[in-house]
Structures are given as C-alpha cells and as structure tokens.
Design a protein around this motif. Sequence first.
Motif, mmCIF file in Angstrom:
data_model
loop_
_atom_site.group_PDB
_atom_site.id
_atom_site.type_symbol
_atom_site.label_atom_id
_atom_site.label_comp_id
_atom_site.label_asym_id
_atom_site.label_seq_id
_atom_site.Cartn_x
_atom_site.Cartn_y
_atom_site.Cartn_z
ATOM 1 N N CYS A 30 0.851 -1.188 0.000
ATOM 2 C CA CYS A 30 0.000 0.000 0.000
ATOM 3 C C CYS A 30 0.890 1.243 0.000
ATOM 4 C CB CYS A 30 -0.891 -0.017 1.236
ATOM 5 S SG CYS A 30 -1.808 1.492 1.476
ATOM 6 N N HIS A 31 0.690 2.122 -0.979
ATOM 7 C CA HIS A 31 1.556 3.295 -1.092
ATOM 8 C C HIS A 31 0.826 4.625 -1.037
ATOM 9 C CE1 HIS A 31 5.316 1.187 -1.744
ATOM 10 N NE2 HIS A 31 4.621 0.315 -2.454
ATOM 11 N N ALA A 32 -0.477 4.609 -1.282
ATOM 12 C CA ALA A 32 -1.216 5.873 -1.272
ATOM 13 C C ALA A 32 -2.709 5.572 -1.225
ATOM 14 C CB ALA A 32 -0.879 6.686 -2.522
ATOM 15 N N TYR A 59 -1.795 0.451 -4.794
ATOM 16 C CA TYR A 59 -0.766 -0.536 -4.514
ATOM 17 C C TYR A 59 0.357 -0.457 -5.541
ATOM 18 C CZ TYR A 59 -4.555 -2.812 -1.898
ATOM 19 O OH TYR A 59 -5.581 -3.090 -1.036
ATOM 20 N N SER A 60 1.542 -0.842 -5.108
ATOM 21 C CA SER A 60 2.683 -0.978 -6.001
ATOM 22 C C SER A 60 3.560 -2.100 -5.463
ATOM 23 C CB SER A 60 3.483 0.320 -6.067
ATOM 24 O OG SER A 60 4.624 0.138 -6.873
ATOM 25 N N LYS A 61 4.029 -2.955 -6.359
ATOM 26 C CA LYS A 61 4.862 -4.082 -5.941
ATOM 27 C C LYS A 61 6.200 -3.609 -5.389
ATOM 28 C CE LYS A 61 5.392 -8.548 -5.758
ATOM 29 N NZ LYS A 61 4.666 -9.350 -4.814
ATOM 30 N N SER A 62 6.710 -2.518 -5.914
ATOM 31 C CA SER A 62 7.993 -1.994 -5.444
ATOM 32 C C SER A 62 7.803 -0.589 -4.866
ATOM 33 C CB SER A 62 9.010 -1.956 -6.587
ATOM 34 O OG SER A 62 8.522 -1.168 -7.639
ATOM 35 N N LYS A 63 8.753 -0.185 -4.056
ATOM 36 C CA LYS A 63 8.712 1.143 -3.460
ATOM 37 C C LYS A 63 8.818 2.194 -4.566
ATOM 38 C CE LYS A 63 10.936 3.983 0.014
ATOM 39 N NZ LYS A 63 11.986 4.091 1.014
ATOM 40 N N LEU A 64 7.999 3.225 -4.458
ATOM 41 C CA LEU A 64 8.021 4.285 -5.460
ATOM 42 C C LEU A 64 9.179 5.246 -5.195
ATOM 43 C CD1 LEU A 64 4.222 5.172 -5.623
ATOM 44 C CD2 LEU A 64 5.504 3.689 -7.163
ATOM 45 N N THR A 65 9.837 5.663 -6.266
ATOM 46 C CA THR A 65 10.887 6.669 -6.139
ATOM 47 C C THR A 65 10.233 8.023 -5.880
ATOM 48 O OG1 THR A 65 10.896 7.225 -8.488
ATOM 49 C CG2 THR A 65 12.340 5.392 -7.784
ATOM 50 N N GLU A 66 11.019 8.991 -5.477
ATOM 51 C CA GLU A 66 10.471 10.337 -5.254
ATOM 52 C C GLU A 66 9.852 10.879 -6.537
ATOM 53 O OE1 GLU A 66 10.002 12.021 -2.407
ATOM 54 O OE2 GLU A 66 10.698 10.165 -1.486
ATOM 55 N N ARG A 67 10.486 10.630 -7.658
ATOM 56 C CA ARG A 67 9.968 11.097 -8.941
ATOM 57 C C ARG A 67 8.616 10.433 -9.243
ATOM 58 N NH1 ARG A 67 13.062 12.489 -14.189
ATOM 59 N NH2 ARG A 67 11.349 12.597 -15.668
ATOM 60 N N LYS A 93 2.656 -0.163 -12.927
ATOM 61 C CA LYS A 93 3.458 -0.057 -11.699
ATOM 62 C C LYS A 93 2.610 0.227 -10.476
ATOM 63 C CE LYS A 93 7.484 1.436 -14.221
ATOM 64 N NZ LYS A 93 8.266 2.530 -14.673
ATOM 65 N N VAL A 94 1.504 0.952 -10.645
ATOM 66 C CA VAL A 94 0.592 1.228 -9.542
ATOM 67 C C VAL A 94 -0.796 0.732 -9.923
ATOM 68 C CG1 VAL A 94 1.884 3.188 -8.601
ATOM 69 C CG2 VAL A 94 0.142 3.586 -10.312
ATOM 70 N N PHE A 95 -1.522 0.213 -8.922
ATOM 71 C CA PHE A 95 -2.799 -0.431 -9.186
ATOM 72 C C PHE A 95 -3.813 -0.097 -8.108
ATOM 73 C CE2 PHE A 95 0.765 -3.158 -10.339
ATOM 74 C CZ PHE A 95 0.526 -3.392 -11.673
ATOM 75 N N THR A 96 -5.075 -0.161 -8.483
ATOM 76 C CA THR A 96 -6.172 -0.209 -7.530
ATOM 77 C C THR A 96 -6.963 -1.462 -7.874
ATOM 78 O OG1 THR A 96 -7.577 1.126 -8.964
ATOM 79 C CG2 THR A 96 -6.410 2.292 -7.200
ATOM 80 N N ARG A 97 -7.796 -1.887 -6.949
ATOM 81 C CA ARG A 97 -8.624 -3.069 -7.224
ATOM 82 C C ARG A 97 -9.742 -2.677 -8.186
ATOM 83 N NH1 ARG A 97 -8.022 -7.529 -3.777
ATOM 84 N NH2 ARG A 97 -6.632 -7.112 -2.024
ATOM 85 N N LEU A 98 -9.702 -3.225 -9.386
ATOM 86 C CA LEU A 98 -10.700 -2.890 -10.395
ATOM 87 C C LEU A 98 -12.042 -3.553 -10.115
ATOM 88 C CD1 LEU A 98 -8.537 -3.053 -13.634
ATOM 89 C CD2 LEU A 98 -9.128 -1.071 -12.260
#
Length: 95
Positions: free
Chosen positions: A28-30, A44-52, A82-87
């Motif tokens: 969970c990222h946002a 959600y994102s499988k990997s940590k998001l960069t600042e960019r 790279k980023v997802f929500t539950r569709l």
Amino acid sequence: MTACNVELMFAGDESLYGDASVYTAQNCHALVQCVDCIKPRIIYSKSKLTERQKVQLALTLSEYEYTCGSPVIPPAHTLSGKVFTRLSLTCESII
C-alpha cells in the motif's frame, strides 16, 4: 478534469490488474478518493516508489478524477503497470 473511468475499454489488459500478490498491506503506497461515493481506495505498487514516481502519481491524481472500479492511472502513463487499484471494487463495495 477528465474522468479516468476506462475499465471497459481495457478490460482485457492484464497490466491494469497486477498479480494477486500486489494487493497486500505491505504494498500500500497511497490513497485515492472516489468522486462518486467519496470512499478512500488503496493504491498498490509491488515496489517502493521513487520520489519522482511519487510526484508523478500526485500530479496524475490531481489531474484525473477517480471512480471505483476504474484504473487509477491512464494506460499510456509511465506509471501504468506499476501502480494499481482493485478494479473489482464498486461504489457499493465496503471500505
């Protein structure tokens, strides 16, 4: 603002869904809020998001309106896949 409710157009695109392992608390990222029901939905994102990537996500979320069941990112965006929500969520779904 443009509504980003394009699920029906891209229902066959597997990159919009991510694999099932991405939908966990550690990924969970946002949060994004549905404009119809005002419920918060997890991004959600499988990997940590960069600042960019965080800045790109924030800009995209401010540019588009999210509704439950739609992709949070337009398919042509650099964060697509790279980023997802539950569709599968709808406005009638519980939080």
